[in-house]
Design a protein around this motif. Sequence first.
Motif, short mmCIF file in Angstrom:
data_model
loop_
_atom_site.label_atom_id
_atom_site.label_comp_id
_atom_site.label_asym_id
_atom_site.label_seq_id
_atom_site.Cartn_x
_atom_site.Cartn_y
_atom_site.Cartn_z
N ILE A 1 0.69 3.77 -9.37
CA ILE A 1 0.76 4.97 -8.53
C ILE A 1 0.32 6.17 -9.36
N VAL A 2 -0.53 7.01 -8.79
CA VAL A 2 -0.88 8.27 -9.46
C VAL A 2 0.32 9.21 -9.32
N VAL A 3 0.80 9.76 -10.45
CA VAL A 3 1.97 10.65 -10.35
C VAL A 3 1.62 12.10 -10.64
N ARG B 1 0.51 18.98 -1.45
CA ARG B 1 -0.38 19.03 -0.26
C ARG B 1 -1.60 19.91 -0.55
N HIS B 2 -2.70 19.60 0.12
CA HIS B 2 -3.92 20.41 -0.03
C HIS B 2 -3.62 21.89 0.24
N ARG B 3 -2.80 22.15 1.26
CA ARG B 3 -2.53 23.53 1.65
C ARG B 3 -1.78 24.30 0.56
N GLY C 1 -2.33 16.20 3.95
CA GLY C 1 -3.07 15.47 2.91
C GLY C 1 -2.63 15.90 1.51
N THR C 2 -2.68 14.97 0.57
CA THR C 2 -2.19 15.23 -0.80
C THR C 2 -3.32 15.02 -1.81
N ILE C 3 -3.14 15.62 -2.96
CA ILE C 3 -4.17 15.47 -4.01
C ILE C 3 -4.21 14.02 -4.53
N LYS D 1 0.85 -1.19 0.00
CA LYS D 1 0.00 0.00 0.00
C LYS D 1 0.88 1.23 0.00
N VAL D 2 0.45 2.23 -0.75
CA VAL D 2 1.19 3.48 -0.83
C VAL D 2 0.78 4.40 0.32
N LEU D 3 1.77 5.08 0.91
CA LEU D 3 1.49 6.08 1.95
C LEU D 3 1.82 7.46 1.39
N ALA D 4 0.83 8.37 1.41
CA ALA D 4 1.07 9.75 0.97
C ALA D 4 0.98 10.63 2.21
N GLY D 5 -0.12 11.38 2.38
CA GLY D 5 -0.25 12.22 3.58
C GLY D 5 -0.62 11.43 4.82
N GLY D 6 -1.16 10.23 4.63
CA GLY D 6 -1.50 9.36 5.76
C GLY D 6 -2.79 9.74 6.47
N GLN D 7 -3.49 10.79 6.01
CA GLN D 7 -4.65 11.30 6.76
C GLN D 7 -5.85 10.36 6.69
N SER D 8 -5.93 9.59 5.64
CA SER D 8 -7.01 8.59 5.54
C SER D 8 -6.48 7.19 5.81
N LEU D 9 -5.25 6.93 5.36
CA LEU D 9 -4.70 5.57 5.48
C LEU D 9 -4.37 5.21 6.94
N LEU D 10 -3.79 6.16 7.68
CA LEU D 10 -3.35 5.80 9.04
C LEU D 10 -4.50 5.38 9.96
N ALA E 1 -15.67 13.99 -0.93
CA ALA E 1 -14.41 14.75 -0.90
C ALA E 1 -14.35 15.70 -2.09
N GLU E 2 -13.77 16.88 -1.85
CA GLU E 2 -13.82 17.94 -2.86
C GLU E 2 -12.97 17.63 -4.10
N LEU E 3 -11.75 17.13 -3.91
CA LEU E 3 -10.86 17.00 -5.08
C LEU E 3 -11.34 15.96 -6.10
C1 LIG Z 1 -11.05 14.19 10.26
C2 LIG Z 1 -10.87 14.20 8.77
C3 LIG Z 1 -11.68 15.01 7.99
C4 LIG Z 1 -11.51 15.05 6.62
N1 LIG Z 1 -12.34 15.85 5.89
C5 LIG Z 1 -12.18 15.91 4.55
C6 LIG Z 1 -13.00 16.75 3.76
O1 LIG Z 1 -13.86 17.48 4.24
N2 LIG Z 1 -12.79 16.75 2.41
C7 LIG Z 1 -11.83 15.97 1.82
O2 LIG Z 1 -11.68 16.03 0.61
N3 LIG Z 1 -11.05 15.17 2.55
C8 LIG Z 1 -11.19 15.12 3.89
N4 LIG Z 1 -10.37 14.30 4.63
C9 LIG Z 1 -9.41 13.44 3.92
C10 LIG Z 1 -8.12 14.17 3.63
O3 LIG Z 1 -8.34 15.10 2.58
C11 LIG Z 1 -7.02 13.20 3.19
O4 LIG Z 1 -5.88 13.93 3.11
C12 LIG Z 1 -7.19 12.47 1.87
O5 LIG Z 1 -8.38 11.76 1.75
C13 LIG Z 1 -6.11 11.41 1.68
O6 LIG Z 1 -4.96 12.02 1.31
P1 LIG Z 1 -3.59 11.53 1.92
O7 LIG Z 1 -2.53 12.20 1.13
O8 LIG Z 1 -3.60 11.76 3.38
O9 LIG Z 1 -3.60 9.97 1.54
P2 LIG Z 1 -3.24 8.69 2.40
O10 LIG Z 1 -4.07 8.66 3.63
O11 LIG Z 1 -1.78 8.57 2.56
O12 LIG Z 1 -3.74 7.56 1.38
C14 LIG Z 1 -5.11 7.37 1.11
C15 LIG Z 1 -5.27 6.21 0.12
O13 LIG Z 1 -4.77 6.59 -1.16
C16 LIG Z 1 -3.68 5.74 -1.56
N5 LIG Z 1 -2.74 6.63 -2.23
C17 LIG Z 1 -2.20 7.76 -1.72
N6 LIG Z 1 -1.45 8.38 -2.65
C18 LIG Z 1 -1.51 7.64 -3.76
C19 LIG Z 1 -0.94 7.76 -5.06
N7 LIG Z 1 -0.20 8.82 -5.42
N8 LIG Z 1 -1.20 6.79 -5.98
C20 LIG Z 1 -1.97 5.72 -5.64
N9 LIG Z 1 -2.55 5.56 -4.44
C21 LIG Z 1 -2.32 6.50 -3.49
C22 LIG Z 1 -3.19 5.09 -0.29
O14 LIG Z 1 -2.58 3.84 -0.53
C23 LIG Z 1 -4.49 4.96 0.50
O15 LIG Z 1 -5.20 3.84 0.06
C24 LIG Z 1 -10.51 14.25 6.00
C25 LIG Z 1 -9.67 13.44 6.78
C26 LIG Z 1 -9.84 13.41 8.15
C27 LIG Z 1 -8.92 12.56 8.97
#
Ligand SMILES: Cc1cc2nc3c(=O)[nH]c(=O)nc-3n(C[C@H](O)[C@H](O)[C@H](O)COP(=O)(O)OP(=O)(O)OC[C@H]3O[C@@H](n4cnc5c(N)ncnc54)[C@H](O)[C@@H]3O)c2cc1C
Length: 289
Positions: free
Chosen positions: A166-168, A77-79, A110-112, A29-38, A123-125
């Motif tokens: 992987i999405v690049v 990053r989103h920011r 978090g990343t796009i 599994k790929v880890l990017a920002g970890g905000q959803s995966l962790l 989710a918006e993106l």
């Molecule tokens: C409390 C909370 C509220 C949130 N509210 C919102 C919201 O209102 N709107 C919104 O849009 N999002 C929201 N999010 C989600 C947030 O935007 C996350 O950042 C986003 O969903 C995942 O991005 P990440 O970079 O953290 O991905 P990760 O958590 O690292 O990965 C998420 C998934 O994508 C896969 N992945 C990651 N990068 C790639 C890649 N490049 N290629 C292939 N697979 C990949 C991973 O393997 C995993 O399965 C929220 C999250 C939390 C914790």
Amino acid sequence: MKPAKFEYVAPVTVAAAVEALLAASGEGKVLAGGQSLLPLLNFRMTRPAVLVDLNGIKELSFIELRDDYVAIGALTRHREIEQSPLIASKLPVMAAAMRHVAHLAIRNRGTIGGSLSHADPAAELPMLSLFYGASLLVQGPSGRRIIAAEDFFVDALTNCLKPEEIVVEIDFPILQQNGWAFEEVARRFGDFALASIAVSVRRGASTIEDARVAVMGVADTPLRLKEVEGQLRGIAIDDQMPDRFSELVTSSVSANGDLHASAEYRQHLLGQLARRAMQTALASEGDRR
Ligand SMILES: Cc1cc2nc3c(=O)[nH]c(=O)nc-3n(C[C@H](O)[C@H](O)[C@H](O)COP(=O)(O)OP(=O)(O)OC[C@H]3O[C@@H](n4cnc5c(N)ncnc54)[C@H](O)[C@@H]3O)c2cc1C
């Protein structure tokens, strides 16, 4: 809870990351920002044998203007998107939507690429990628391929990537528009949307010449409303236009209900948001690209 045991690798090129996924035989599994995966790891809702951390791959983080589109690296990053002057001037609907993406601490990490791959229907993106007609550049063991955003989202939290891909990069065409709006309702600002709509129009002297419409939070995936776009083309601009648009949108979408909101409430919200969005889009002054 703590995650199940996994091997951690931190490649510095996309090719090495793909190789690590290939070696994991579907258990990576790929880890990017970890905000959803962790959280998913901590709850043991996913148990990868190998975690491939993309954060050391510098080439994945950029925002660039290229001819008639804006290219964004998957690790951006989103920011950075929220604060980018380029995004504000060329993709204004995205700029307006970004402050609705979660909370500041989450937007900092978090990343796009993560947001699109996670494919949350609220989710918006993901919705913006449909709205702009974006293309995703994806790298796998046999090289790179392009996936249209409209083919990428298969179901709630499900995309069409193969396990080693992987999405690049994501490419967003610049829309020719002179009116736009983004509207959203969430229980608390920064929460996932209960319903949301993005609209852009190219207004002529008295008619709509072209339009884009996408919605999210109301179905298992975000939706681009191409039929509504077609019905708007050539339509006269008058005081009834926002009401007519609201009817067009609600008659083309059948909202889902869940524990956050009933289907009826979401449908009602969508109608209200559509009316407000069209009022704003028609009131916008000048070319705001
Ligand atoms: C409390 C909370 C509220 C949130 N509210 C919102 C919201 O209102 N709107 C919104 O849009 N999002 C929201 N999010 C989600 C947030 O935007 C996350 O950042 C986003 O969903 C995942 O991005 P990440 O970079 O953290 O991905 P990760 O958590 O690292 O990965 C998420 C998934 O994508 C896969 N992945 C990651 N990068 C790639 C890649 N490049 N290629 C292939 N697979 C990949 C991973 O393997 C995993 O399965 C929220 C999250 C939390 C914790």
